[in-house]
Design an enzyme around this catalytic site. Structure first.
Site, PDB file in Angstrom:
ATOM      1  N   LYS A 115       0.823  -1.214   0.000  1.00 24.56           N
ATOM      2  CA  LYS A 115       0.000   0.000   0.000  1.00 24.56           C
ATOM      3  C   LYS A 115       0.855   1.262   0.000  1.00 24.56           C
ATOM      4  O   LYS A 115       0.454   2.274  -0.574  1.00 24.56           O
ATOM      5  CB  LYS A 115      -0.971   0.006   1.186  1.00 24.56           C
ATOM      6  CG  LYS A 115      -2.148  -0.936   0.997  1.00 24.56           C
ATOM      7  CD  LYS A 115      -3.325  -0.552   1.879  1.00 24.56           C
ATOM      8  CE  LYS A 115      -4.505  -1.492   1.684  1.00 24.56           C
ATOM      9  NZ  LYS A 115      -5.542  -1.311   2.712  1.00 24.56           N
ATOM     10  N   LYS A 197      -6.918 -15.160 -10.339  1.00 20.60           N
ATOM     11  CA  LYS A 197      -8.130 -15.053  -9.539  1.00 20.60           C
ATOM     12  C   LYS A 197      -9.019 -13.902 -10.009  1.00 20.60           C
ATOM     13  O   LYS A 197      -8.519 -12.878 -10.445  1.00 20.60           O
ATOM     14  CB  LYS A 197      -7.710 -14.807  -8.080  1.00 20.60           C
ATOM     15  CG  LYS A 197      -8.615 -15.433  -7.057  1.00 20.60           C
ATOM     16  CD  LYS A 197      -8.068 -15.205  -5.661  1.00 20.60           C
ATOM     17  CE  LYS A 197      -9.115 -14.473  -4.843  1.00 20.60           C
ATOM     18  NZ  LYS A 197      -8.664 -14.139  -3.495  1.00 20.60           N
ATOM     19  N   LYS A 200     -11.924  -7.895  -7.790  1.00 18.48           N
ATOM     20  CA  LYS A 200     -12.908  -6.822  -7.954  1.00 18.48           C
ATOM     21  C   LYS A 200     -12.290  -5.572  -8.558  1.00 18.48           C
ATOM     22  O   LYS A 200     -12.993  -4.719  -9.072  1.00 18.48           O
ATOM     23  CB  LYS A 200     -13.611  -6.521  -6.622  1.00 18.48           C
ATOM     24  CG  LYS A 200     -12.717  -6.007  -5.525  1.00 18.48           C
ATOM     25  CD  LYS A 200     -13.529  -5.797  -4.259  1.00 18.48           C
ATOM     26  CE  LYS A 200     -12.583  -5.606  -3.074  1.00 18.48           C
ATOM     27  NZ  LYS A 200     -13.215  -5.903  -1.811  1.00 18.48           N
TER      28      LYS A 200
END
Ligand code: TRP
Length: 331
Positions: A115, A197, A200
């Site tokens: 992050k 995978k 989103k």
């Protein structure tokens, strides 16, 4: 333990836009726990502000996240559903646990490193201490089991270390939690790149099916799904696209792989993709309808939040008075 039940806690980011991967792999599991455990599910808005949020969107997504989980089957009578910032003890215990967490430990967290790289203009202290707030969420409720994705494993281990360290220093105070990593049996892959995978945040909109997608969107995405040139519906490691569609079809219809292979024997992929799209859209329709119904009734959602946070606060208070006494704060 609450009564004769062990305790489950999990936190969900108010990020909305959940995929059928989240639905089949995680959210459906959540409601199963409530039969055998006392369950707490918390929308973690305090965690969300470690990256910049647009206030109106954060507020809307907090409602949406609660509504979506309820629409997916989490009954507020059987589960304590609440919003993190409504129970101030999370932030309070978070601060205390900061003082029992080492700079070096937090520096080693891979999510912090990721992050920080992604939000290099805003490497704030909250991003750094994110894992101690998460430990506070968990330890506040004397949690036994924490269902999380594999990406949260390191944070969970840190929560265990903090609990053990505190217990070592002050005597038994916190239950040391166990992680429950959902197994790979329900791993849903991208429709465009079936070896990775379904995510989103994928920028390819045809790769991801969202729980709240319209039927048209669902059908279009499945029609475009990547398969192979073999034209045979068969589950096999070297047929990742077709196998992924079969996994999705099985999840929504309850049919076994053998049954699916028989059903589409001699038929092309076109038919098969239509059937998967139909099954998925039909399976999601009630969720979408219930979500819309709940979102149109903010009063009810607020009542659920209020009841949830009242109940959560009751259990949080018990832990906090114990912690305060142990640390040596004046009562
Ligand atoms: N960090 C978790 C995630 O991003 C969310 C979370 C916050 C959480 N507090 C938690 C998960 C406590 C489990 C338990 O997915």
């Amino acid at each position: 333990m609450i009564g004769d039940k062990k305790i489950v806690f999990s936190g969900v980011q108010p990020s909305g836009n959940l995929t059928i991967g989240n639905y089949l792999g995680a959210i459906k599991n959540f409601s199963r726990f409530s039969e055998d455990y006392k369950t707490f599910y918390c929308v973690v808005d305090l965690h969300a502000i470690t990256v910049r949020q647009v206030p109106a969107e954060l507020r809307r997504r907090t409602y949406e996240t609660l509504a979506l989980y309820m629409a997916c089957g989490l009954d507020p009578k059987q589960n304590t559903l609440f919003v993190q910032s409504h129970v101030p003890a999370h932030a309070e215990l978070g601060w205390m646990l900061d003082c029992y967490t080492m700079f070096g430990e937090l520096s080693r967290m891979t999510q912090f490193k990721d992050k920080s790289a992604k939000h290099s203009q805003n490497i704030n202290a909250g991003l750094f201490t994110y894992p101690t707030l998460m430990a506070a969420d968990i330890l506040l409720y004397q949690t036994d089991v924490v269902p999380v994705g594999i990406d949260q494993k390191q944070h969970l281990e840190l929560a265990r270390d903090i609990a053990m360290r505190f217990n070592q220093a002050y005597g038994d105070t916190f239950t040391v939690p166990e992680g429950y990593m959902s197994t790979d049996t329900m791993k849903i892959m991208s429709l465009a790149e079936p070896t990775s995978k379904m995510s989103k945040s994928d920028t390819n909109q045809n790769a991801v099916v969202y729980i709240l997608d319209s039927k048209d969107d669902v059908m279009r995405k499945f029609k475009k799904a990547v398969t192979d040139s073999d034209a045979c519906v068969r589950y096999s490691e070297d047929k990742p696209g077709v196998s992924n569609l079969m996994t999705i079809y099985r999840a929504f219809t309850g049919k076994s792989f053998e049954e699916i292979e028989r059903e589409f024997d001699g038929r092309g992929y076109g038919d098969f993709k239509l059937a998967v799209g139909e099954a998925c859209a039909d399976g999601l329709a009630p969720v979408r309808e219930e979500f819309a119904r709940l979102m149109a009734d903010k009063k009810y959602l607020e009542e659920v939040m209020k009841n949830g946070s009242d109940e959560a606060a009751y259990y949080a208070r018990k832990t906090m008075s114990k912690v305060r006494r142990k640390i040596g704060f004046v009562n």
